[in-house]
Structures are given as C-alpha cells and as structure tokens.
Design an enzyme around this catalytic site. Sequence first.
Site, PDB file in Angstrom:
ATOM      1  N   ASP A   1       0.880  -1.156   0.000  1.00  8.35           N
ATOM      2  CA  ASP A   1       0.000   0.000   0.000  1.00  8.35           C
ATOM      3  C   ASP A   1       0.923   1.212   0.000  1.00  8.35           C
ATOM      4  O   ASP A   1       1.921   1.231   0.714  1.00  8.35           O
ATOM      5  CB  ASP A   1      -0.891  -0.003   1.241  1.00  8.35           C
ATOM      6  CG  ASP A   1      -1.917   1.114   1.219  1.00  8.35           C
ATOM      7  OD1 ASP A   1      -2.071   1.740   0.164  1.00  8.35           O
ATOM      8  OD2 ASP A   1      -2.536   1.372   2.258  1.00  8.35           O
TER       9      ASP A   1
ATOM     10  N   ASP B   1      -1.390  -0.963   6.692  1.00  4.17           N
ATOM     11  CA  ASP B   1      -1.481  -0.325   8.006  1.00  4.17           C
ATOM     12  C   ASP B   1      -2.886   0.167   8.339  1.00  4.17           C
ATOM     13  O   ASP B   1      -3.125   0.660   9.435  1.00  4.17           O
ATOM     14  CB  ASP B   1      -0.502   0.855   8.102  1.00  4.17           C
ATOM     15  CG  ASP B   1      -0.778   1.924   7.047  1.00  4.17           C
ATOM     16  OD1 ASP B   1      -1.701   1.730   6.224  1.00  4.17           O
ATOM     17  OD2 ASP B   1      -0.077   2.953   7.050  1.00  4.17           O
TER      18      ASP B   1
ATOM     19  N   ASP C   1      -6.856  -2.477   4.519  1.00  3.40           N
ATOM     20  CA  ASP C   1      -5.899  -3.522   4.136  1.00  3.40           C
ATOM     21  C   ASP C   1      -6.201  -4.866   4.781  1.00  3.40           C
ATOM     22  O   ASP C   1      -5.592  -5.875   4.429  1.00  3.40           O
ATOM     23  CB  ASP C   1      -4.474  -3.104   4.525  1.00  3.40           C
ATOM     24  CG  ASP C   1      -4.036  -1.817   3.859  1.00  3.40           C
ATOM     25  OD1 ASP C   1      -4.299  -1.677   2.652  1.00  3.40           O
ATOM     26  OD2 ASP C   1      -3.441  -0.964   4.541  1.00  3.40           O
TER      27      ASP C   1
END
Length: 813
Positions: free
Chosen positions: A329, A568, A572
């Site tokens: 990400d 994080d 996700d």
Amino acid sequence: MKKNNEKKSKDNKKPLANNDKNSKKQVKRTIKRTSTSNGLSVKEVNDRLEKGLTNFTSNRTSKTKKEIFKSNILTIFNLLNLSIAIWLITVNSFKNLTFMSVIIINTIIGIFQELKAKRTIEKLSLFSAPIVEVLRDGEIKNISSEDIVIDDIVYLTLGKQICADSVVSSGTIEVNESLLTGESDAVVKEPGSVLYSGSFVVSGECYAQVTKVGEDNYIQKLVMQAKKYRKPKSEIMNSLRMLIKIVTVIVILVGAALFINQYVIQDYDYVSSVIGTAGGIIGMIPSGLFLLTSLSLAYGVIKLGSYNTLVQDLYCIEMLARVNVLCLDKTGTITDGTMKVRDVIEFENKTGLTTKQIISLLQGSFKENNATAIALQKRFGKNSKTKPSAIIPFSSARKYSAASYKELKLAFVLGAPEFIFKNRYKEISDEVEKYAELGYRVLLLASSEEVITNNQQSMDEQLMTPLALICIEDTIRKDAIETINYFKQSGVDVRVISGDNPLTVSKIAKRAGIENANKYVSLDGKTDEELSLLVNEYTVFGRVSPSQKRVLVKLLKKKRNVVAMTGDGVNDILALKEADCSIAMANGSEAARNVSHLVLLDSNFSSMPQVVKEGRRVINNIQRVATLYLTKTIFSFLISVLVIALHYPYPIQTIQLMFFDFLVIGVPSLYLAVEPNNNQVRGRFLLNILTSALPGGLLVVLNYLVLIVVGKYLNLSYAEISTSTVFITTYVGLLVLYRVCKPFNAGRRLLFISMCVLFAGALVLFNGFFDMIMLGVPNILLVVVICQYSLVLLPLLVKGSTKLRKVIYKYIS
C-alpha cells in the site's frame, strides 16, 4: 441508574443470523446502563476486578514453558533413542551410549532457544498490545484490552478493533464484521446495536457499553472451536511430520528384521546382535532434524525481534522465505505517511465562506487524526465551535466524508473527485489529472444544499457544486529506492495496491524505483472477472476497494505465487488475511496489526529486506542441513536392507556413528543453521532434501558393496570391513559436507578443515575406543581406491539426482 430501554438494532444487515438468540440474551444481560458522561467509577471497576469480570483470555502468542519442555523432550525419535539406550544398558554396552550425548545436547539447545524466543515474543507483544479508550470517572483513559471490565464504556473510532462484545450507547459507526462472517460490507451500528468482538470500525465514532468479557465473547467461542482443527500452514513441518511417521515404521520393521537376521539366522550371540541392531536403528533415525528445525525457527524469531519485528505466527517465517510477489500500500511503505498541502485550485464559490473556513469547519467536525487530516489542519486550521447537524464519516469504500450545518443550510463534501462526481467527473477531470501527473493526491471540496442524516450512505452529486481542488504531496521515504531495489535484485515482483488515484500512485511508484510503474489502472467499478484479466498486466492498481485488494491477492496466489502483503489501515485487513504472509505497521490500525503474521514495531519499511533475508536464511539453512541428516538415514536404511538380504552382520556400531553424528552432522549443522543465506527458496521441501541427500547415501552403499565383494578376494575379516566402512562412510559424509558448505567463506572453510582434522586426530588417538583396528596394506590400498573414485562419482550422482528432481517437478506441475 436508569433501566436499559435499548432500541431494537437497526442494522441494515444481520451479520450473525445464527447467533441472534445469543445477541438478545447479551443485550438483556446488562440490566443497568452505564452513564456515557461518567462511565464506571474506580469502586465499580475494582468490584468487577475482584469478581474476575475482566477481558483477560488465555489466548497466547507463544507456548508455555511446560509445552516447550514437553515438545522438545517427548518426541518419537527421542523415545526410540531412549529405548535403544535402555536395550544397550541391559547388555552392559555402555560405550555405545555415546550417541545419547548428541541427543541430550540437541534437546537442551532446542529448549534454550525456544525459551529465549518465547521471552522475545512476549516482550515485543507488549509494544503491539491493543490499547482501548475507556470512560471512567468522567475521563477518557487508555488501558490494555485485557483490563476492560464488564459494563465499561469504550470509545470507538476509525481503525479501532472491538475487543469485547458491546452495545452502542451513543453515536453511530460503521463496522466491518468480515473476520467473523467473511462478508466485507460495512454494517451501520446505531444506539442499541450489538457490536461483536473481532469486528473493527471503518467510519464514525461512538460510545459503547461492554456486555461480555473474556471467554464469553463471541469471537472467543469461535477461537476455541477453531483450535480443534487448526493446523500450521507450514510445508516444512508437515513434511517432517510425514517423514517421522515413515521413518518410525521403517525403523521398527527393519530393526526387528536386523535383530532376527543376526541373532536367529546368523546365530550371533545376544550382545553382538543387540549392538549391531542398535547401530542400524540409530543410523536410520534423523534425531536432531526436527529439533534443529524448531531451533532454527526460534532463532529466526529472536533475530527478527532484533529488527523490531514481532512474529505472531512462527510458521510465517517459512512463507516469508518463499515470497516472490510483494503487494504494497503506498502510504507508510513507499511514502513515510506524512503529507503536505502543496496547492489549492479554487472554483466559483457562492457559499459566503472561503475554502480555508470550510475545510477548517470540516476538520473540526470529523475529529480525524490521520495523515491527510493533519496536513489539512496544518494548512487550513480546525474550527470546532460550529457543530454539524449530521455527518457522513469517511470510509474506504465511500472515499469521501461530508457534514451538514443547519445554520448555514449547506452541506460540504471532501474526498476523492471520481467518487464524489461519479457521473460528472469530466467537468473537473482535466484539472485533477493535471496535478495527479505531478504525483499529487487530489481532493475535491464541494458544497450541497442536500439535507443529510447521520446514517446516510451517499449523496446526490447533481445537487453538488465544486468549490476547490486540494493538492497534497506524499513524502517519499528516504530509503524507499534502496529497499525497492533489494526486492528487484532478489527476484521479488513488487505491486502497488492503493485507494488513491492510479496516476498519482504511478508517479510516486516511479520515483521510488518500482519497475513498470507506468503500467497503472483504476479498479473503480471493475468486476472480479475483469480483475482476473488485469492482475498480470499492471503493476500499479489505484482506486482499489478493500474487497478488491483481497481479490487481487487471491488472484496472484492462483498464479502459484507466494504473496506477501504490507498494510497499516482497516482497508488492508481483508488482503492481509488473504496473503500467505502479512506484515503490518505498528503505527497503523490496531485491527490490521491483530490480523497480521508480522508487525514492524518501528513502522519502518526499510526493515523489510532484513525481515525477508531472515526468512530465507532460516528455510534455506534448514534445507541445507537436512541433507546431512538424511544422508545418514538413507545409507543406514539401504545397508540394513542389504545385510538382511545377504545375511551379513551390520558393519557399524552406535559408537562408530559418532564420527558421522558429530563431525558431519552435529557441529556443522549448528553452525550452518545460523549462516546468512539470501537465496530465493524454490521447490518442495521434502523432494529437495531427499534428492540432495540421495547421492551421498547411494555412494556409501555402493562403497560398502565394493568392500564386501573385494573383501572376499582379500580375505578381509568382519573387523577390517567394519573399520573400512566407518572410515569410508565418514569420508563420504565429509564430501557431502564439502558440497553443502559451498560457496566457501572464511567461516565455512574453517569449519570444514576443523572437521577433517578432528576426524584424522580421532582415528590416530582413539581408534581403540571406537572399536577400530589397524588395517593391512591391501585393505589400505582398497580404501584409497574407493576414496579416489568417490571424488569423481559423487558429482556425477549429484547431477543425476538434480535431473531426477527436475523430471519429478515437471511431472507434478
């Protein structure tokens, strides 16, 4: 205290239909409603603590000390070795008990390393433990999730995992219950709605009263049921368990045949038969292999701990070593998580407020504290005086937030332009993409006369007026280029999966050095079928929803990739759970940390190379060392079968195996197991180690056959053949060790030379102790010839074994 007059849950979806009865009982259990202005008092908390009404559970991230001692001592191989030792004691063959010293040393080292790993995990777990905000005596306090007591008032915000079953007292939130139900749709929770532990907040904020704690929580009941069936996802451990079963059966059957062959058929005395049988059985048992594997994994946990990495699943180290696709990400990995407003492009504004005033107003209403909010507050400020009449909190699926103000008769929206103006995007697309080309994250600020409500899921874009574009710049990590380059050189394909504009993400990925960063695509509105066609064509995926992240990971795994996912945020979590190995940042969402295999406690993406290196070191070295163990198992088994068929006595005593056990396996394996090794792990563990061990094992058997055949013509005695077999077997073992140690460095060179010197010294000084005799000239010449052709034959057998492995892989694939 007033009695609880809770409303019936207005959830737009029943997440746990089969548990509705339990849910009603759960709400009914709280007879008194705890005040949402004061919470519990100190006295009330202490009363509940005394009664044990806390959220403590017996779930552990590591074994207990008792389990560590038990798992290292009470193994099948240890019990077999102990049985042989007792058998030898009954015939007063104490000298042949030396093999137990290796077993005891291995066991002690294994226990010590696991205890050390346990302390490391428990110490690091403290840094990653969930922290809960509770209202007590009118003040918000941060406590550990285990310190929650029944009837506590918890304050829940975006990203928080719900740690205890509760009922919403005030406020509105949206929760994701996918960890419980597998469904990723957000569920609205209003006052009176039941919240289940294990779900997490994706938007909004609320106060909730805890109704169940500890083992009574719904998720704990699921965990207890799952424990009955859960097996570690480890090819190595599963392969070793299968190997143990096979070897155990072989040892019992062949051992019995060996004893019958020597005591009954060949009419040897009982003592000689026991000693010969013991030598064959001990040779077939790869005693330290299982222990060494556990030791290596435990050592890996300790090493990862030194890199500020918490291992929450021991066997994920193996998957980490096999990773060939890494999904990132953007935020917190390529970028450092900090942002700065670089530009503001204003459109016609008839609201009577400036852009600065509007964004300041919104920041005071949303109560967000993420990187985007911090950047906006630094530039525009935060006005908390004017209260909104209603808000639509930000969520990863919606990608915007909104607030309505009764006094202004207006609502304001802030978020992703494509999602606010789904059908009108062309009106502003040129401006948006112009700044996205520069790598900026672009937000749209719009006004609307629509009257919104707190539980509203979307807004009418036709009633909106664009006011401004806010251009925000992400800060690239200083070490991102170096980190990405490591993965490139190590054969790991890097993919970027982000909720941001794909063009923006592409530019940032390119600056970080990611290959093919110009291959980007937006997944907004794409179906799962379309994703399956795009997954191999693109490197950067933008406007990805949480469920699409999971689908991408699943599709990559279907292509026989081993996929690691870093993340994080709550967006996700689904992908982290789907990945073969999941890595969370400690400064991110609590829920993301809880579902991940590994947690980077310093939230430093540059730690990733060391983490992957450690995984590869552990697994490659286990494979390397397993070759030494199984070489002995293979030749012991084949020689046992041979002597049974030929009615010969077994040529190697247990004490003579000390040469091989100590010089070829024992000392080298302890050293090689902790050596650096960054090679990518390929193939299947069991097939790899068997084909690697086969050449050495076959060569020993071939040499023994030559000794028997030629020995007949030279009239060699049993003692001479036995001494020659021990020498040649250890010599071949050292040749195998030579190949395992390559490529040589100073440490491995010193190791190999030391083992050769110790072998020579033991032969000269202690040949009598090991029941070895001085050989005659013809016998010595025969041994020299066998040693010479072994130098040539072993590489040929290795080549043949490598070809065999390739043929098998081709067949099974």
